[in-house]
Design an enzyme around this catalytic site. Sequence first.
Site, mmCIF file in Angstrom:
data_model
loop_
_atom_site.group_PDB
_atom_site.id
_atom_site.type_symbol
_atom_site.label_atom_id
_atom_site.label_comp_id
_atom_site.label_asym_id
_atom_site.label_seq_id
_atom_site.Cartn_x
_atom_site.Cartn_y
_atom_site.Cartn_z
ATOM 1 N N TRP A 145 -5.628 12.390 4.223
ATOM 2 C CA TRP A 145 -5.544 12.943 2.818
ATOM 3 C C TRP A 145 -4.027 12.349 2.431
ATOM 4 O O TRP A 145 -3.328 13.203 1.994
ATOM 5 C CB TRP A 145 -5.479 14.493 2.703
ATOM 6 C CG TRP A 145 -6.777 14.890 3.126
ATOM 7 C CD1 TRP A 145 -8.036 14.465 3.787
ATOM 8 C CD2 TRP A 145 -7.393 16.225 2.532
ATOM 9 N NE1 TRP A 145 -9.017 15.343 3.521
ATOM 10 C CE2 TRP A 145 -8.723 16.616 3.184
ATOM 11 C CE3 TRP A 145 -6.784 17.377 1.869
ATOM 12 C CZ2 TRP A 145 -9.155 17.819 2.746
ATOM 13 C CZ3 TRP A 145 -7.496 18.561 1.657
ATOM 14 C CH2 TRP A 145 -8.951 18.731 2.177
ATOM 15 N N THR A 185 -7.646 7.247 11.126
ATOM 16 C CA THR A 185 -8.127 8.458 10.185
ATOM 17 C C THR A 185 -8.812 9.607 10.842
ATOM 18 O O THR A 185 -9.443 9.391 11.979
ATOM 19 C CB THR A 185 -9.036 7.955 9.002
ATOM 20 O OG1 THR A 185 -9.412 9.075 8.290
ATOM 21 C CG2 THR A 185 -10.019 6.982 9.731
ATOM 22 N N ASP A 186 -8.805 10.919 10.358
ATOM 23 C CA ASP A 186 -9.632 11.912 10.843
ATOM 24 C C ASP A 186 -11.006 11.652 10.701
ATOM 25 O O ASP A 186 -11.987 12.350 11.224
ATOM 26 C CB ASP A 186 -9.374 13.230 10.314
ATOM 27 C CG ASP A 186 -9.797 13.231 8.625
ATOM 28 O OD1 ASP A 186 -9.011 12.701 7.853
ATOM 29 O OD2 ASP A 186 -10.706 13.752 8.506
ATOM 30 N N TYR A 235 -16.973 3.643 6.537
ATOM 31 C CA TYR A 235 -15.582 3.427 6.810
ATOM 32 C C TYR A 235 -15.057 4.103 8.111
ATOM 33 O O TYR A 235 -14.068 3.433 8.771
ATOM 34 C CB TYR A 235 -14.789 4.298 5.480
ATOM 35 C CG TYR A 235 -13.351 4.330 5.584
ATOM 36 C CD1 TYR A 235 -12.259 3.391 5.414
ATOM 37 C CD2 TYR A 235 -12.961 5.670 6.057
ATOM 38 C CE1 TYR A 235 -10.867 3.715 5.557
ATOM 39 C CE2 TYR A 235 -11.649 5.915 6.176
ATOM 40 C CZ TYR A 235 -10.420 4.848 5.948
ATOM 41 O OH TYR A 235 -9.269 5.055 5.921
ATOM 42 N N ALA A 247 -5.431 -2.083 5.145
ATOM 43 C CA ALA A 247 -6.669 -1.593 5.632
ATOM 44 C C ALA A 247 -7.634 -1.763 4.469
ATOM 45 O O ALA A 247 -7.237 -1.883 3.259
ATOM 46 C CB ALA A 247 -6.811 -0.269 6.147
ATOM 47 N N TYR A 298 -2.659 2.157 12.048
ATOM 48 C CA TYR A 298 -3.270 3.463 11.567
ATOM 49 C C TYR A 298 -4.664 3.815 11.351
ATOM 50 O O TYR A 298 -5.411 2.740 11.163
ATOM 51 C CB TYR A 298 -2.613 3.831 9.816
ATOM 52 C CG TYR A 298 -1.224 3.864 9.872
ATOM 53 C CD1 TYR A 298 -0.750 5.059 10.197
ATOM 54 C CD2 TYR A 298 -0.431 2.790 9.660
ATOM 55 C CE1 TYR A 298 0.790 5.198 10.202
ATOM 56 C CE2 TYR A 298 0.899 2.828 9.723
ATOM 57 C CZ TYR A 298 1.508 4.174 9.986
ATOM 58 O OH TYR A 298 2.921 4.304 10.064
ATOM 59 N N GLY A 341 0.910 -1.116 -0.007
ATOM 60 C CA GLY A 341 -0.014 0.215 -0.102
ATOM 61 C C GLY A 341 0.998 1.264 0.078
ATOM 62 O O GLY A 341 1.963 1.204 0.154
ATOM 63 N N GLN A 342 0.311 2.489 0.080
ATOM 64 C CA GLN A 342 0.958 3.771 0.273
ATOM 65 C C GLN A 342 2.087 3.624 1.294
ATOM 66 O O GLN A 342 3.128 3.956 0.846
ATOM 67 C CB GLN A 342 0.090 4.954 0.165
ATOM 68 C CG GLN A 342 -0.816 4.970 -1.180
ATOM 69 C CD GLN A 342 -1.641 6.292 -1.145
ATOM 70 O OE1 GLN A 342 -0.902 7.307 -1.801
ATOM 71 N NE2 GLN A 342 -2.901 6.383 -0.702
ATOM 72 N N VAL A 343 1.408 3.582 2.390
ATOM 73 C CA VAL A 343 2.164 3.791 3.707
ATOM 74 C C VAL A 343 3.299 2.793 3.854
ATOM 75 O O VAL A 343 4.347 2.740 3.863
ATOM 76 C CB VAL A 343 1.628 3.905 5.035
ATOM 77 C CG1 VAL A 343 2.394 3.823 6.324
ATOM 78 C CG2 VAL A 343 0.559 5.277 4.888
HETATM 79 N N1 LIG Z 1 -5.311 7.054 1.902
HETATM 80 C C1 LIG Z 1 -5.908 7.903 2.815
HETATM 81 O O1 LIG Z 1 -5.941 9.099 2.324
HETATM 82 C C2 LIG Z 1 -5.853 7.742 4.491
HETATM 83 C C3 LIG Z 1 -6.406 8.612 5.076
HETATM 84 C C4 LIG Z 1 -6.348 8.281 6.740
HETATM 85 C C5 LIG Z 1 -6.169 7.269 7.097
HETATM 86 N N2 LIG Z 1 -5.602 6.325 6.159
HETATM 87 C C6 LIG Z 1 -5.040 5.106 6.933
HETATM 88 O O2 LIG Z 1 -3.910 4.884 6.746
HETATM 89 C C7 LIG Z 1 -3.327 3.635 6.478
HETATM 90 C C8 LIG Z 1 -2.836 3.078 5.268
HETATM 91 O O3 LIG Z 1 -3.352 3.953 4.080
HETATM 92 P P1 LIG Z 1 -2.624 3.665 2.689
HETATM 93 O O4 LIG Z 1 -3.415 4.899 1.915
HETATM 94 O O5 LIG Z 1 -1.480 3.307 2.590
HETATM 95 O O6 LIG Z 1 -3.797 2.436 2.060
HETATM 96 P P2 LIG Z 1 -3.668 1.506 0.919
HETATM 97 O O7 LIG Z 1 -2.609 2.167 -0.092
HETATM 98 O O8 LIG Z 1 -5.074 1.371 0.351
HETATM 99 O O9 LIG Z 1 -3.035 0.301 1.227
HETATM 100 C C9 LIG Z 1 -3.808 -0.474 1.941
HETATM 101 C C10 LIG Z 1 -3.215 -2.122 1.609
HETATM 102 O O10 LIG Z 1 -4.033 -3.265 2.470
HETATM 103 C C11 LIG Z 1 -3.858 -3.938 1.789
HETATM 104 N N3 LIG Z 1 -4.894 -5.327 1.710
HETATM 105 C C12 LIG Z 1 -6.342 -4.820 1.454
HETATM 106 N N4 LIG Z 1 -7.078 -6.166 1.793
HETATM 107 C C13 LIG Z 1 -6.086 -6.991 2.263
HETATM 108 C C14 LIG Z 1 -6.251 -8.195 2.692
HETATM 109 N N5 LIG Z 1 -7.553 -8.857 2.612
HETATM 110 N N6 LIG Z 1 -4.982 -8.911 3.107
HETATM 111 C C15 LIG Z 1 -3.762 -8.393 2.924
HETATM 112 N N7 LIG Z 1 -3.677 -7.090 2.544
HETATM 113 C C16 LIG Z 1 -4.882 -6.368 2.213
HETATM 114 C C17 LIG Z 1 -3.973 -3.780 0.378
HETATM 115 O O11 LIG Z 1 -3.247 -4.571 -0.674
HETATM 116 P P3 LIG Z 1 -4.214 -5.312 -1.859
HETATM 117 O O12 LIG Z 1 -4.711 -4.037 -2.569
HETATM 118 O O13 LIG Z 1 -3.231 -6.187 -2.701
HETATM 119 O O14 LIG Z 1 -5.284 -6.021 -1.214
HETATM 120 C C18 LIG Z 1 -3.150 -2.457 0.216
HETATM 121 O O15 LIG Z 1 -1.632 -2.784 0.091
HETATM 122 C C19 LIG Z 1 -4.770 2.806 6.456
HETATM 123 O O16 LIG Z 1 -5.116 2.126 7.825
HETATM 124 C C20 LIG Z 1 -5.863 3.878 6.310
HETATM 125 O O17 LIG Z 1 -7.071 3.545 6.784
HETATM 126 C C21 LIG Z 1 -5.559 6.480 4.968
#
Ligand SMILES: NC(=O)c1ccc[n+]([C@@H]2O[C@H](COP(=O)([O-])OP(=O)(O)OC[C@H]3O[C@@H](n4cnc5c(N)ncnc54)[C@H](OP(=O)(O)O)[C@@H]3O)[C@@H](O)[C@H]2O)c1
Length: 308
Positions: A163, A114-115, A138, A73, A112, A12-14
């Site tokens: 964000w 979120t707001d 969510y 997530a 992690y 994922g991104q983080v």
């Molecule tokens: N993105 C935002 O704007 C944002 C904002 C606030 C908080 N957050 C929080 O920050 C954290 C990281 O966010 P991010 O943006 O890095 O998320 P992301 O890029 O969507 O990455 C989430 C990862 O979770 C993996 N995942 C999903 N289903 C899965 C499963 N069944 N088994 C194993 N892995 C699985 C995905 O892999 P696959 O795609 O291969 O399944 C993906 O690599 C999360 O907790 C998110 O809630 C994000």
Amino acid sequence: LKTKVLVFGADGQVGTSFKRIEAKVCSLLNAEVFYSTHLGTSSGEIACDATDLKAVTSLVRSINPQIIINCAAYTAVDKSETDQEVCLKLNRDFPGHLAYLCKSTDAFLVHYSTDYVFDGSGSTPWREGDAPQPVNFYGLTKLEGEKAVQQNTPRHLIIRTQWVYSDHGHNFVKTMLRLAKERSELKVVGDQIGAPTSSDLIANLTTELLVPILRDQNLAGIYNLSASGEVSWHGFAEAIFKGWRKLGGTLAVNTVQSITTDQLPTPAKRPFNSRLNLSKLESVLQKKNPSWQQVLEPVLKKLFDQGF
Ligand SMILES: NC(=O)c1ccc[n+]([C@@H]2O[C@H](COP(=O)([O-])OP(=O)(O)OC[C@H]3O[C@@H](n4cnc5c(N)ncnc54)[C@H](OP(=O)(O)O)[C@@H]3O)[C@@H](O)[C@H]2O)c1
């Protein structure tokens, strides 16, 4: 003896940002790092479906880490309104189970959030102790995940961010650039306010924060973490386009219209006020967070250099 760190959601991104700063993680935490992704990879990332708690248990037991960092997530905010069962499994049951496993071996859990646990009312930046009240499914599942972690182990760091973008993965910055290359006019929401935050900043500051927290359990708990400053999605889009042109990039867009949230109906409601108060984080790290503008610049440069 090295500290074993296990990162879930490593593609994922983080999660990807953690891989990039592996040298920093290893040196600050005297660690060796293991990575897990949903499907695994040939480069050594271990496959594990986070909705399969038995598989999660056996992976954690086989590595026996002292620190787990959960970057996995369910992050598709609109889709979660209808895909509720899977979303709950990933955002509530999985972190709760990780916390339970951590408790049994005295490992430390980074998770992690979120707001979006807040309702987005008013214009004051949210503090960690403010009362949560999610406005979408969510946000509700992320709040449930926080509670599940808190109930199962005191040795946790819950980081609320917002964000999130990066030069990899799906995010607002890449979507805006793609659209701006194709269209001359764009409409972007101007009444939701927050601080765009790169996943590189999140991985870096999380690692730095772990150093004092692992030394002093009293510092464990919930932390807000974002870039500093504030902007609307519309203002952010304009900054992206300006920065891209400054790098020499060409875009078709010439009008970026600011619209209201009502003008862009989405399946999940979004909070208007996503401002996060950063004083707790900044006081433990003893430094100010960089501004969202400072954080954006290197990401645009990376995208530009990659020929995005
Ligand atoms: N993105 C935002 O704007 C944002 C904002 C606030 C908080 N957050 C929080 O920050 C954290 C990281 O966010 P991010 O943006 O890095 O998320 P992301 O890029 O969507 O990455 C989430 C990862 O979770 C993996 N995942 C999903 N289903 C899965 C499963 N069944 N088994 C194993 N892995 C699985 C995905 O892999 P696959 O795609 O291969 O399944 C993906 O690599 C999360 O907790 C998110 O809630 C994000």
